[in-house]
Design a protein around this motif. Structure first.
Motif, short mmCIF file in Angstrom:
data_model
loop_
_atom_site.label_atom_id
_atom_site.label_comp_id
_atom_site.label_asym_id
_atom_site.label_seq_id
_atom_site.Cartn_x
_atom_site.Cartn_y
_atom_site.Cartn_z
N GLY A 160 0.77 -1.23 0.00
CA GLY A 160 0.00 0.00 0.00
C GLY A 160 0.80 1.28 0.00
N GLN A 161 2.10 1.22 -0.25
CA GLN A 161 2.91 2.43 -0.18
C GLN A 161 2.71 3.33 -1.41
OE1 GLN A 161 6.93 -0.11 -1.42
NE2 GLN A 161 7.11 1.60 -0.04
N VAL A 162 2.22 2.76 -2.51
CA VAL A 162 1.93 3.56 -3.71
C VAL A 162 0.61 3.07 -4.32
CG1 VAL A 162 4.32 4.10 -4.27
CG2 VAL A 162 3.30 1.98 -5.13
N ARG A 163 0.00 3.91 -5.17
CA ARG A 163 -1.23 3.51 -5.84
C ARG A 163 -0.97 2.57 -7.01
NH1 ARG A 163 -4.52 8.74 -7.38
NH2 ARG A 163 -2.43 9.35 -8.10
N ALA A 164 0.15 2.79 -7.70
CA ALA A 164 0.49 1.95 -8.85
C ALA A 164 1.98 1.67 -8.83
CB ALA A 164 0.10 2.62 -10.16
N PHE A 165 2.34 0.46 -9.23
CA PHE A 165 3.73 0.01 -9.20
C PHE A 165 4.13 -0.34 -10.63
CE2 PHE A 165 7.45 -2.37 -8.11
CZ PHE A 165 7.82 -1.97 -6.83
N GLY A 166 5.10 0.41 -11.19
CA GLY A 166 5.57 0.16 -12.55
C GLY A 166 6.83 -0.69 -12.55
N MET A 167 6.89 -1.67 -13.48
CA MET A 167 8.03 -2.57 -13.55
C MET A 167 8.54 -2.68 -14.98
SD MET A 167 6.59 -5.77 -11.31
CE MET A 167 6.18 -5.63 -9.57
N ILE A 168 9.86 -2.77 -15.14
CA ILE A 168 10.47 -3.03 -16.44
C ILE A 168 11.44 -4.19 -16.26
CG2 ILE A 168 11.90 -2.12 -18.31
CD1 ILE A 168 10.94 0.66 -17.62
N ALA A 169 11.31 -5.22 -17.10
CA ALA A 169 12.17 -6.40 -16.97
C ALA A 169 12.58 -6.89 -18.35
CB ALA A 169 11.46 -7.51 -16.20
N GLY A 170 13.71 -7.57 -18.39
CA GLY A 170 14.17 -8.19 -19.62
C GLY A 170 14.71 -9.57 -19.34
N GLY A 171 14.33 -10.54 -20.19
CA GLY A 171 14.85 -11.90 -20.06
C GLY A 171 14.60 -12.52 -18.70
#
Length: 231
Positions: free
Chosen positions: A150-161
């Motif tokens: 609950g620390q943020v409203r939305a969590f963005g992620m970037i991943a490769g392989g």
């Protein structure tokens, strides 16, 4: 001392005993609800965990399932952290490399690693040689990041392989926590469609948590960039 006085004393004693019992039950319930099983990891020393299943997912990717001491044991890895695995390369020299399990502590009795094995990878050699019944030396937890619900409203992620594994772990922890309403967006890049790891699991999370979890697959093929969005 008359009968009426004795009866009132009995009632007071019974009420006192009842209150005491109720207090004990409430305290026990609180302790049980807040109790967490001790994890199996040791941050200072390597411990051996037995390989009980090996599933080949593609020509160079496999899922390894390791047994914990009891069916109710948990690994004890905080969300967002990783473990150190120790093995030997093709020259017999010791090598240590960090990995993130795809399982959570809610998956009791075992933990899983999804490993992409590279031709010249030193630790890749060790995993290629692992057979059911062998032991993997593991130490942890490692890492400074710890996710707080609950620390943020939305969590963005970037991943490769193969970098998808820590993202998958955090995404699962967020989505499977009924008290955490955080939305998750993941951009996941690979060279080809066949290189996408955990696609079935990711698509399952999208279907199970519509609107809260979205994955954008990005593929790089022959200088062409294409993407597929799942909403």
């Amino acid at each position: 001392m008359d009968l009426e006085f004795l009866q009132s004393m009995d009632v007071q004693i019974l009420v006192g005993v009842g209150v005491a019992v109720l207090a004990i039950l409430v305290a026990a319930a609180y302790l049980f609800s807040s109790w967490k099983p001790k994890g199996c990891l040791d941050p200072e020393n390597f411990r051996g965990f037995k390989l009980v299943k090996r599933q080949q997912l593609s020509h160079n990717v496999a899922k390894f399932t390791f047994e914990l001491p009891t069916p109710t044991s948990v690994l004890g890895l905080p969300i967002g952290q990783h473990i150190s695995c120790r093995g030997k390369d093709s020259q017999g020299e010791e090598v240590i490399k960090p990995y993130t399990p795809t399982t959570l502590d809610s998956d009791v009795g075992h933990f899983e690693l999804v490993i992409k094995m590279y031709p010249q990878g030193r630790m890749s050699h060790h995993f290629r040689e692992l057979r059911v019944g062998d032991y993997l030396a593991v130490k942890g937890p490692k890492g400074r990041f710890r996710y707080q619900p609950g620390q943020v409203r939305a969590f963005g992620m970037i991943a490769g392989g193969s970098g998808i594994t820590p993202m998958f772990q955090v995404a699962r922890a967020i989505l499977e926590n009924p008290k955490d309403m955080t939305n998750v967006r993941l951009i996941y890049a690979n060279v080809t469609y066949e290189d996408i790891l955990l696609k079935e699991e990711l698509d399952s999370l999208v279907a199970k948590y519509p609107g809260r979890f979205k994955v954008y697959y990005v593929l790089n093929q022959v200088c062409c960039l294409s993407h597929v969005a799942i909403s």
